[in-house]
Design an enzyme around this catalytic site. Structure first.
Site, mmCIF file in Angstrom:
data_model
loop_
_atom_site.group_PDB
_atom_site.id
_atom_site.type_symbol
_atom_site.label_atom_id
_atom_site.label_comp_id
_atom_site.label_asym_id
_atom_site.label_seq_id
_atom_site.Cartn_x
_atom_site.Cartn_y
_atom_site.Cartn_z
ATOM 1 N N ARG A 27 30.680 45.325 62.438
ATOM 2 C CA ARG A 27 29.804 44.856 63.505
ATOM 3 C C ARG A 27 30.602 44.099 64.569
ATOM 4 O O ARG A 27 31.477 43.297 64.247
ATOM 5 C CB ARG A 27 28.707 43.961 62.952
ATOM 6 C CG ARG A 27 27.821 44.699 61.973
ATOM 7 C CD ARG A 27 26.479 44.068 61.772
ATOM 8 N NE ARG A 27 25.776 44.744 60.694
ATOM 9 C CZ ARG A 27 25.181 45.936 60.803
ATOM 10 N NH1 ARG A 27 25.175 46.568 61.943
ATOM 11 N NH2 ARG A 27 24.587 46.487 59.760
ATOM 12 N N ASP A 28 30.269 44.386 65.826
ATOM 13 C CA ASP A 28 30.901 43.702 66.960
ATOM 14 C C ASP A 28 30.357 42.274 67.036
ATOM 15 O O ASP A 28 29.148 42.066 66.958
ATOM 16 C CB ASP A 28 30.598 44.454 68.253
ATOM 17 C CG ASP A 28 31.460 44.005 69.417
ATOM 18 O OD1 ASP A 28 31.543 42.787 69.670
ATOM 19 O OD2 ASP A 28 32.035 44.874 70.093
ATOM 20 N N ASN B 101 36.977 52.704 75.564
ATOM 21 C CA ASN B 101 37.548 52.201 76.806
ATOM 22 C C ASN B 101 39.065 52.295 76.737
ATOM 23 O O ASN B 101 39.650 52.172 75.661
ATOM 24 C CB ASN B 101 37.141 50.737 77.017
ATOM 25 C CG ASN B 101 35.634 50.562 77.059
ATOM 26 O OD1 ASN B 101 34.931 51.369 77.646
ATOM 27 N ND2 ASN B 101 35.146 49.515 76.429
ATOM 28 N N VAL C 271 40.599 44.670 73.627
ATOM 29 C CA VAL C 271 41.457 44.596 72.443
ATOM 30 C C VAL C 271 42.287 45.872 72.432
ATOM 31 O O VAL C 271 41.741 46.976 72.456
ATOM 32 C CB VAL C 271 40.638 44.467 71.137
ATOM 33 C CG1 VAL C 271 41.559 44.493 69.927
ATOM 34 C CG2 VAL C 271 39.800 43.199 71.153
ATOM 35 N N HIS D 268 39.327 51.719 69.679
ATOM 36 C CA HIS D 268 38.083 51.523 68.948
ATOM 37 C C HIS D 268 36.961 52.272 69.639
ATOM 38 O O HIS D 268 36.926 52.395 70.854
ATOM 39 C CB HIS D 268 37.754 50.042 68.779
ATOM 40 C CG HIS D 268 37.784 49.225 70.038
ATOM 41 N ND1 HIS D 268 38.963 48.858 70.665
ATOM 42 C CD2 HIS D 268 36.788 48.692 70.772
ATOM 43 C CE1 HIS D 268 38.680 48.131 71.733
ATOM 44 N NE2 HIS D 268 37.352 48.021 71.826
ATOM 45 N N HIS E 183 33.021 52.320 70.167
ATOM 46 C CA HIS E 183 31.787 51.538 70.091
ATOM 47 C C HIS E 183 30.641 52.472 69.716
ATOM 48 O O HIS E 183 30.522 53.565 70.271
ATOM 49 C CB HIS E 183 31.447 50.927 71.460
ATOM 50 C CG HIS E 183 32.435 49.933 71.962
ATOM 51 N ND1 HIS E 183 32.231 48.581 71.866
ATOM 52 C CD2 HIS E 183 33.629 50.098 72.585
ATOM 53 C CE1 HIS E 183 33.257 47.943 72.407
ATOM 54 N NE2 HIS E 183 34.122 48.845 72.855
#
Length: 114
Positions: A29-30, A87, A96, A100, A102
């Site tokens: 989880r973000d 991104n 970061v 990754h 999302h």
């Protein structure tokens, strides 16, 4: 990368609410959720940006997408719909530098995303 926050999560040095994992990827989880469901899928191996991918990483990228699909089903957002985003670099919104994916859902997404 010793100072990479995601590498530290992979190593168990930092806490994270892990929701899915395989030998190659982990999903958690973000902490700064932008939707009711906001999970990050990362490779266990450090790759800084999409620009650093190599042709041999194609199967890893496929595994990340399949992990996003599994998370969406597990979180109950697959049928309603969800968004996946990656991104790349500063202008692309990457904060970061460990790739990754999302996975966002649980609300209506708008376009353009911003």
């Amino acid at each position: 990368m010793a100072d990479c926050i995601f590498c530290r999560i992979v190593k168990g040095e930092l806490p994270a609410q892990i929701v899915y994992e395989t030998e190659s990827v982990i999903a958690f989880r973000d902490l700064h959720a932008q939707a009711p469901t906001h999970v990050l899928v990362i490779p266990r191996r450090h790759i800084a940006t999409l620009n650093d991918l190599m042709p041999e990483d194609a199967s890893l990228m496929g595994e990340m997408v399949l992990a996003a699909q599994a998370v969406a089903h597990q979180e109950g957002i697959a049928d309603q719909g969800y968004r996946t985003i990656m991104n790349c670099n500063l202008a692309g919104g990457q904060t970061v530098y460990h790739i990754h994916l999302h996975v966002l859902g649980g609300r209506q997404m708008t376009w353009p995303p911003g």
